[in-house]
Every structure is written in C-alpha cells, then in structure tokens.
Design a protein around this motif. Structure first.
Motif, PDB file in Angstrom:
ATOM      1  N   ILE A 104     119.780  56.330  85.779  1.00 45.39           N
ATOM      2  CA  ILE A 104     118.985  55.743  86.864  1.00 45.39           C
ATOM      3  C   ILE A 104     118.534  54.357  86.422  1.00 45.39           C
ATOM      4  CG2 ILE A 104     116.936  55.971  88.308  1.00 45.39           C
ATOM      5  CD1 ILE A 104     117.140  58.985  87.936  1.00 45.39           C
ATOM      6  N   PHE A 105     118.910  53.329  87.196  1.00 42.20           N
ATOM      7  CA  PHE A 105     118.501  51.949  86.926  1.00 42.20           C
ATOM      8  C   PHE A 105     117.328  51.597  87.847  1.00 42.20           C
ATOM      9  CE2 PHE A 105     122.849  52.221  85.538  1.00 42.20           C
ATOM     10  CZ  PHE A 105     122.922  51.390  84.431  1.00 42.20           C
ATOM     11  N   VAL A 106     116.291  51.024  87.264  1.00 45.32           N
ATOM     12  CA  VAL A 106     115.134  50.538  88.022  1.00 45.32           C
ATOM     13  C   VAL A 106     115.116  49.021  87.899  1.00 45.32           C
ATOM     14  CG1 VAL A 106     112.651  50.709  88.357  1.00 45.32           C
ATOM     15  CG2 VAL A 106     113.912  52.647  87.430  1.00 45.32           C
ATOM     16  N   VAL A 107     115.117  48.328  89.044  1.00 42.49           N
ATOM     17  CA  VAL A 107     115.267  46.866  89.023  1.00 42.49           C
ATOM     18  C   VAL A 107     114.174  46.229  89.869  1.00 42.49           C
ATOM     19  CG1 VAL A 107     117.755  47.045  88.697  1.00 42.49           C
ATOM     20  CG2 VAL A 107     116.857  46.840  90.995  1.00 42.49           C
ATOM     21  N   TYR A 108     113.856  44.995  89.497  1.00 42.91           N
ATOM     22  CA  TYR A 108     112.933  44.162  90.277  1.00 42.91           C
ATOM     23  C   TYR A 108     113.570  42.785  90.367  1.00 42.91           C
ATOM     24  CZ  TYR A 108     108.841  41.395  91.581  1.00 42.91           C
ATOM     25  OH  TYR A 108     107.984  40.549  92.225  1.00 42.91           O
ATOM     26  N   ALA A 109     114.131  42.453  91.538  1.00 46.85           N
ATOM     27  CA  ALA A 109     114.874  41.211  91.724  1.00 46.85           C
ATOM     28  C   ALA A 109     113.918  40.045  91.933  1.00 46.85           C
ATOM     29  CB  ALA A 109     115.819  41.349  92.913  1.00 46.85           C
ATOM     30  N   PRO A 110     114.358  38.822  91.602  1.00 44.67           N
ATOM     31  CA  PRO A 110     113.525  37.639  91.870  1.00 44.67           C
ATOM     32  C   PRO A 110     113.286  37.455  93.363  1.00 44.67           C
ATOM     33  CG  PRO A 110     115.301  37.134  90.321  1.00 44.67           C
ATOM     34  CD  PRO A 110     115.590  38.491  90.882  1.00 44.67           C
ATOM     35  N   PHE A 129     125.292  45.589  82.882  1.00 42.66           N
ATOM     36  CA  PHE A 129     124.720  46.849  82.393  1.00 42.66           C
ATOM     37  C   PHE A 129     125.270  48.045  83.171  1.00 42.66           C
ATOM     38  CE2 PHE A 129     120.972  44.005  81.253  1.00 42.66           C
ATOM     39  CZ  PHE A 129     121.381  43.881  79.937  1.00 42.66           C
ATOM     40  N   TYR A 130     125.517  47.862  84.462  1.00 38.16           N
ATOM     41  CA  TYR A 130     126.038  48.962  85.276  1.00 38.16           C
ATOM     42  C   TYR A 130     127.446  49.346  84.841  1.00 38.16           C
ATOM     43  CZ  TYR A 130     127.675  51.563  89.346  1.00 38.16           C
ATOM     44  OH  TYR A 130     128.204  52.523  90.163  1.00 38.16           O
ATOM     45  N   LYS A 131     128.311  48.371  84.595  1.00 36.18           N
ATOM     46  CA  LYS A 131     129.695  48.670  84.227  1.00 36.18           C
ATOM     47  C   LYS A 131     129.812  49.162  82.794  1.00 36.18           C
ATOM     48  CE  LYS A 131     131.879  45.578  87.569  1.00 36.18           C
ATOM     49  NZ  LYS A 131     132.792  44.431  87.797  1.00 36.18           N
ATOM     50  N   GLU A 132     128.859  48.818  81.939  1.00 34.75           N
ATOM     51  CA  GLU A 132     128.889  49.327  80.560  1.00 34.75           C
ATOM     52  C   GLU A 132     128.460  50.776  80.480  1.00 34.75           C
ATOM     53  OE1 GLU A 132     126.448  46.700  78.336  1.00 34.75           O
ATOM     54  OE2 GLU A 132     127.987  45.128  78.141  1.00 34.75           O
ATOM     55  N   ASP A 133     127.747  51.263  81.481  1.00 33.55           N
ATOM     56  CA  ASP A 133     127.313  52.665  81.496  1.00 33.55           C
ATOM     57  C   ASP A 133     128.431  53.517  82.102  1.00 33.55           C
ATOM     58  OD1 ASP A 133     125.962  55.156  82.642  1.00 33.55           O
ATOM     59  OD2 ASP A 133     124.326  54.253  81.531  1.00 33.55           O
ATOM     60  N   LYS A 138     125.469  57.576  88.859  1.00 30.41           N
ATOM     61  CA  LYS A 138     124.595  56.427  88.589  1.00 30.41           C
ATOM     62  C   LYS A 138     123.847  56.049  89.865  1.00 30.41           C
ATOM     63  CE  LYS A 138     128.084  54.149  86.721  1.00 30.41           C
ATOM     64  NZ  LYS A 138     128.885  53.100  86.068  1.00 30.41           N
ATOM     65  N   ILE A 139     122.536  55.819  89.717  1.00 30.25           N
ATOM     66  CA  ILE A 139     121.669  55.494  90.848  1.00 30.25           C
ATOM     67  C   ILE A 139     120.894  54.227  90.498  1.00 30.25           C
ATOM     68  CG2 ILE A 139     119.812  56.313  92.346  1.00 30.25           C
ATOM     69  CD1 ILE A 139     120.613  59.172  91.582  1.00 30.25           C
ATOM     70  N   ILE A 140     120.794  53.317  91.458  1.00 30.72           N
ATOM     71  CA  ILE A 140     120.026  52.078  91.279  1.00 30.72           C
ATOM     72  C   ILE A 140     118.926  52.059  92.331  1.00 30.72           C
ATOM     73  CG2 ILE A 140     120.122  49.568  91.156  1.00 30.72           C
ATOM     74  CD1 ILE A 140     123.087  49.757  90.638  1.00 30.72           C
ATOM     75  N   THR A 180     130.735  46.455  92.548  1.00 34.70           N
ATOM     76  CA  THR A 180     130.563  47.670  91.744  1.00 34.70           C
ATOM     77  C   THR A 180     131.049  48.929  92.450  1.00 34.70           C
ATOM     78  OG1 THR A 180     128.291  47.842  92.603  1.00 34.70           O
ATOM     79  CG2 THR A 180     128.607  46.732  90.474  1.00 34.70           C
ATOM     80  N   LYS A 181     131.541  48.788  93.700  1.00 33.97           N
ATOM     81  CA  LYS A 181     132.079  49.914  94.474  1.00 33.97           C
ATOM     82  C   LYS A 181     131.037  51.031  94.625  1.00 33.97           C
ATOM     83  CE  LYS A 181     136.845  49.027  93.058  1.00 33.97           C
ATOM     84  NZ  LYS A 181     138.075  49.583  92.439  1.00 33.97           N
ATOM     85  N   THR A 182     129.822  50.626  94.978  1.00 37.04           N
ATOM     86  CA  THR A 182     128.740  51.571  95.222  1.00 37.04           C
ATOM     87  C   THR A 182     128.448  51.629  96.721  1.00 37.04           C
ATOM     88  OG1 THR A 182     127.186  49.763  94.703  1.00 37.04           O
ATOM     89  CG2 THR A 182     127.714  51.326  92.941  1.00 37.04           C
ATOM     90  N   PHE A 183     127.380  52.369  97.096  1.00 39.90           N
ATOM     91  CA  PHE A 183     127.030  52.552  98.505  1.00 39.90           C
ATOM     92  C   PHE A 183     125.534  52.287  98.691  1.00 39.90           C
ATOM     93  CE2 PHE A 183     130.639  55.250  97.526  1.00 39.90           C
ATOM     94  CZ  PHE A 183     131.522  54.940  98.542  1.00 39.90           C
ATOM     95  N   HIS A 184     125.220  51.715  99.836  1.00 37.16           N
ATOM     96  CA  HIS A 184     123.825  51.427 100.176  1.00 37.16           C
ATOM     97  C   HIS A 184     123.242  52.636 100.896  1.00 37.16           C
ATOM     98  CE1 HIS A 184     120.608  49.432 102.697  1.00 37.16           C
ATOM     99  NE2 HIS A 184     120.288  49.076 101.460  1.00 37.16           N
ATOM    100  N   GLY A 185     122.158  53.188 100.346  1.00 33.72           N
ATOM    101  CA  GLY A 185     121.616  54.435 100.879  1.00 33.72           C
ATOM    102  C   GLY A 185     120.735  54.275 102.100  1.00 33.72           C
ATOM    103  N   ASN A 186     119.951  53.192 102.202  1.00 28.23           N
ATOM    104  CA  ASN A 186     119.000  53.048 103.314  1.00 28.23           C
ATOM    105  C   ASN A 186     119.692  53.024 104.664  1.00 28.23           C
ATOM    106  OD1 ASN A 186     117.907  52.216 100.814  1.00 28.23           O
ATOM    107  ND2 ASN A 186     116.211  51.204 101.843  1.00 28.23           N
TER     108      ASN A 186
END
Length: 623
Positions: A104-110, A129-133, A138-140, A180-186
């Motif tokens: 689980i990645f926790v981020v705070y963008a500028p 960091f995402y591709k190295e894991d 994986k959840i962001i 990153t071939k991920t999906f937006h959950g909202n």
C-alpha cells in the motif's frame, strides 16, 4: 479488506492523534493512509487496543509527511513501513490466512502552487517505486491534489464512467495511471455529487474530489465512498475503499496467460539428436555445454503445439466483447440485454461440447461413463476437521494447525540409526559410477521437472547415443591426456585398446566371460557402444599439435626443441628408441609409397606442417 485515505492537515501534536483515534474507532477500517502529518520526527506508536500508527517526517518548512494507521486484525501481517520520501510512504503486508501479500502506497502530491518541475519529480519517483515493487496486489491512496472526471473516450479504459470534473493535475495523474497500467477507483462507482467530494474550501463554496484510490488488479475493488461522519477538524473527508483480495484470485490471474500446451515428436527428436558431430575440444566443460545446447535445439525443433477446441463459439465470444463495450460506455440497459444473451449462448455452447465429447468417446470405443465424469467439478471445500480428542472445529486457522501437526508427525523420523564410520583402508570411493548414471537414467520417471540444465527425462531416454557422448566428452580426454607429446609405440597402442575395451564392456554391462562364451567380437561391441577409438583420438591430437607447433613464428622453446639435433652426442648401440617425430616420418613415407609419389616430389613433414590446408589434406583419411 477496507483501505482508507485521509488528509489530517496535521498530526504533530498528541491531541490531534487522540482525536484521530477516537474517530477511527467509530468506523470500520483495516488500513488508513494519512497525509500531511507535518511531523519533524518519525513516530511509531502501539495503542492499548492493538492498533499501530506509523508517521513519517516532513521537510524543514513543515510541508508533507505521510503515515499509516493499521487496525488490530492486520497488525500481525505487517512486514515493514518505509518513508521513501517526505511525500511517499509504503506499507508491506505479508500473507496471512486467506489474505495475500499487499503493498500500500500513501502519497501526498504537490499542490497547484508548486511548479511543473516539482510535480513531475513527484510522479517520476512514485512511478519508480511502484515498478520496483513486485507484490501482486498494489494499492495507491492519498491526496493527489488532482481532479479526475468521467471517461472522455473509449481508449481511457483505466478511468471509470463517473466523476466530477477534470483539471491539469488530473491529466498528469491519468498519464501516470496509463503508464503503470493501473485503474482509478473513484470513477468506477456511481455516487451522488454530495457524496463524492473529499475537500471543501474554507468558505464552503467549492467542493473538489482530490483524494483518490488507485489499484492494479481489475475487479478486486467492490466499493469507494466517503465517510461524512469522520470529523477531526480537517477540511478533507475520509475516503474509504473496499477490496476483495484472495489468494485464489492471485493464482487465477497468474495462470491466465499460460503458454500453449505442446507435445514432442520423439521420432523427430531421435533423428535430429543423431546428427551430433563431436568436435576435438580440450575443454571438457565446453564439450558438455555444446552437448546440452544440442539437446535443447533438438527438443525445440521436435516440439509442436497442441491445438485445442474452444469451449465457446465465435458468436458467444463476440457477445461477450459487446457486453464489455456496453459496460465501458455506461449503457446499462444494453449491457443487461447482452448479459442475458451471453448466459444463454454459453449454456448452449457447453451443452453442445458435452454432446460432442460423448460422441467422440463412443466412436473411439471409450467408456462413456468416464467421459461423462470428466465434466464433474471435483473442487470441494473442507468445512470442518476433528481433533484427536473428538471435538470438531470449523476455524480455518485451527484446521491448518491440525493438518500441519498431522503431516509433521507423519514425516518426522523417530527411528534412531547408528552412525556408520567409513574404514580408512586407503580405498577412495568414486563420486559417481557409470552404472549409477545408467541406473538413474533408466529408473527416472517421465514427465518430471528438469534439473538446472533444463534437460527433461524424456530427452535422456530417447537419446540414441548418450553413453557415447558421455564417454567421448569425459573419459576419452582423461584416457588420452597429454597424448600430443607421446611417442605412441605399439605397446602404448595395445595398452590403450585393452583399457578402452574394458571400459566399453562395463558400459554395455557385458563381462569378459560373457564375451568369450557368446563369441562376441570387439568390433560388434564398438558398433553397439558407438564410442570413438582412443588410439585414433590420440593420433589426431598429436597431428593437430604438431601442425600447431610448426606454425609458430616466434622463438619459443617448444619450437626450438622440436628442431634441435644434438652435435656431440651419439645414440646407444642396438635398436634406437622411437622418437616423437618418427610417427610423422614413417606414416608420410607409407602414404607417399601408396600414392606412388616420386622421391623428388616428397616433402618433409615439418615443411608440410607449415601449410595448414595441405597438412589437413594429407591427414584427412587418417582422421
């Protein structure tokens, strides 16, 4: 599994942490990702009720900082929490029961007040960091300060069909999701506008959806919604996502893109493997590598794909594709109609396939009952187990412990065996005997996993001359070691032949008595073993070395000693010993006599050896 994200604005004081824990104990959650903590020192706390809190650090100006709050039920699964930067943190959970490993990645963008350079740096670090894991799930989560609206085109499959609006930061976040071939959950779930926003302006006039949930495995997210009752004085609302993560889903996804089934044509493999041409190479390891590569090439050339019939027809697959397009476009009415048609078409296709399998079994004369049983689903679930005392338990962990104790006791050896001391009588036990190799190859079962060299048991069993290759690559170089410098007398040739015939009989499992009794000729044994003649191999090595030495152009001792003739030393009386070069003189003279070459046109062997092509041509019949 319930994962939340919340911008706390500050968690630098004990009062703000206490307010956070009071509100967290009122809701259902497993993980809460915390952003903008604004702490100058790392903080780790374990509460009396079992929760664990990790808070990272911010910069010198008090900006940034991320953290994680883990509920009691997942504390035992925590592997590590790392503050990768002041804006990115990562929590890794180990596999526990039916819950697989998760990162689980926790981020705070500028924010928008920062320049484009700072924003680009943040997304580059997050993508790295995402591709190295390499965790499967994986959840962001976090505050991206970006607004993502509904899908704008059919190509944006990573974005859902629901949302508020877009902005420039949202476009950059969409690029990150695509890379990153991920999906937006909202945007995957339809919610009222009042239940979508996660940030409110100080005057209460503007509401934006800037906190987001991003995941990498499709169909594992079941719901995303805000929790309005979670109030700690922040201008953000807690965003909660529900995931259905199972180890079975991980296995299904890993084996979804399997390689096609193949079969090997063993007749073709045997014919191709028989084309092996052994080269004269001094390095045994290089010979072994060449043989292994030859076997791999033969296996690849003899391999053919197995064509299997699809269970579903092309019309059914087209309906399924249209249903996916309807779901992506948000046309629920059309999707409902296509789903009904897909169910009917799948049912008809499976019914026709069962009938076709039964007809094929009847035509082939096979048991129809066994063919019908092949359609049975044998996947059963173990619901309960009985203890030794007779009590029954249905707990998953208790059942796993019972099974572990049973097999641990079953495979543990309780028999004491006395130690055996090898007598020190000077006898050296060889590492591996040829009979052991032959027994291992003959007794190994087919369709077993290959070893480190990737050679399957079928390749060894179907190889026509494996023993010959092993002899030529391992025993023959040792038997004729340093034969380049031998004088190679008749006595030496007889000794080599006797030794080779003894080894040959051992390879074929024939004793000397059996050979004499059955009147088996040595030439017949050589034809069966298909090994190279050691005397011919020694002569070939000597010829090759002589040509190599005579072509030296520098003043080496090897060349000088070969041409040296002593002046003041006379040979002893009697028959002179054979010199190293007498082999070339005698053999070439016999060759010249057989070809009726005049003595004026004959060459000395040293002169002939300086020309590589002529040297090979003269010795070709011997090789």
């Amino acid at each position: 599994m319930i994962v939340c994200t919340f911008n706390a604005r500050t968690l630098a004081f004990a009062v703000s942490i206490e307010d956070l824990m009071v509100q967290a104990r009122k809701i259902k959650y497993d993980i809460i990702g915390l952003t903008e903590t604004r702490r100058h020192q790392f903080h780790h706390a374990v509460f009396d009720t079992g929760e664990e809190l990790f808070l990272g650090t911010c910069d010198k100006r008090g900006v940034g900082g991320v953290g994680i709050l883990v509920n009691t039920n997942l504390v035992t699964s925590i592997d590590s929490f790392e503050c990768l930067t002041i804006r990115i943190g990562r929590l890794h959970l180990n596999k526990c029961g039916s819950l697989p490993a998760v990162s689980i990645f926790v981020v705070y963008a500028p924010t928008s007040s920062y320049g484009e350079r700072e924003t680009e740096k943040f997304y580059m670090e997050l993508e790295k960091f995402y591709k190295e894991d390499h965790t499967f799930y994986k959840i962001i989560v976090g505050d991206f300060n970006a607004k993502i609206g509904p899908r704008r085109s059919v190509d944006e499959v990573h974005i859902g069909t629901h949302g508020l609006e877009w902005n420039e930061q949202g476009d950059r976040l969409s690029e990150f999701i695509m890379s990153t071939k991920t999906f937006h959950g909202n945007s995957q779930f339809q919610k009222a506008e009042s239940k979508r926003w996660t940030w409110e302006s100080p005057d209460g006039r503007f509401h934006n959806e800037i906190d987001h949930i991003i995941f990498n495995r499709q169909f594992c997210l079941t719901d995303v919604a805000v929790v309005p009752k979670f109030q700690t004085g922040s201008d953000h609302r807690l965003l909660r996502a529900k995931f259905y993560l199972t180890e079975r889903g991980e296995k299904n996804a890993r084996f979804k893109k399997r390689t096609p089934r193949t079969t090997t044509n063993w007749e073709l493999f045997g014919s191709v493997a028989a084309t092996w041409e052994d080269a004269v190479i001094d390095n045994i390891d290089e010979k072994y590598d060449r043989m292994i590569q030859h076997l791999h090439d033969c296996a690849r050339n003899a391999k053919r794909e197995i064509t299997t019939k699809n269970r579903l027809s092309s019309n059914t697959l087209e309906l399924i594709r249209q249903r996916g397009l309807a779901r992506a476009s948000g046309n629920h009415k059309q999707m409902s109609e296509l789903a009904k048609q897909c169910r009917e078409a799948i049912k008809d296709d499976l019914k026709n396939r069962r009938a076709a399998v039964l007809v094929d079994a009847a035509e082939a004369g096979k048991n129809i009952r066994n063919a019908r049983l092949s359609f049975t689903n044998y996947k059963t679930k173990m619901t309960a187990l009985r203890h030794h005392d007779g009590s029954i338990t249905s707990s998953r962990r208790a059942m796993e412990k019972i099974i572990h104790d049973l097999y641990s006791d079953l495979f543990n050896s309780h028999v004491h065996l006395p130690t055996y001391h090898i007598p020190h009588d000077g006898y050296v036990v060889p590492n591996v005997l040829p009979s052991e190799i032959q027994h291992a190859i003959s007794s190994v079962k087919k369709q077993r996993a290959p070893g480190p060299d990737k050679i399957r048991p079928e390749h060894l069993k179907n190889l026509p001359s494996l023993r010959a290759h092993l002899f030529d690559s391992t025993i023959l170089p040792a038997l004729t070691y340093a034969s380049e410098t031998w004088t190679l007398r008749k006595q030496d040739e007889n000794t080599i032949r006797v030794s080779q015939r003894g080894i040959e009989r051992t390879m074929l499992g024939i004793s000397r008595f059996t050979q004499m009794r059955d009147r088996i000729r040595s030439s017949d044994l050589r034809q069966r073993s298909r090994i190279r003649d050691a005397v011919s191999f020694a002569k070939t090595s000597k010829i090759r070395w002589a040509g190599h030495v005579m072509r030296f152009t520098d003043n080496r001792w090897t060349r000088a000693i070969t041409d040296w003739i002593p002046r003041d030393i006379k040979r002893s009386r009697g028959r002179p010993p054979i010199r190293w070069s007498d082999f070339f003189v005698k053999t070439l003279n016999d060759r010249f006599e057989a070809l009726h070459v005049p003595k004026t046109n004959r060459y000395h062997w040293a002169t002939l050896a300086r020309n590589r092509d002529e040297w090979r041509r003269y010795w070709h019949p011997l090789e």
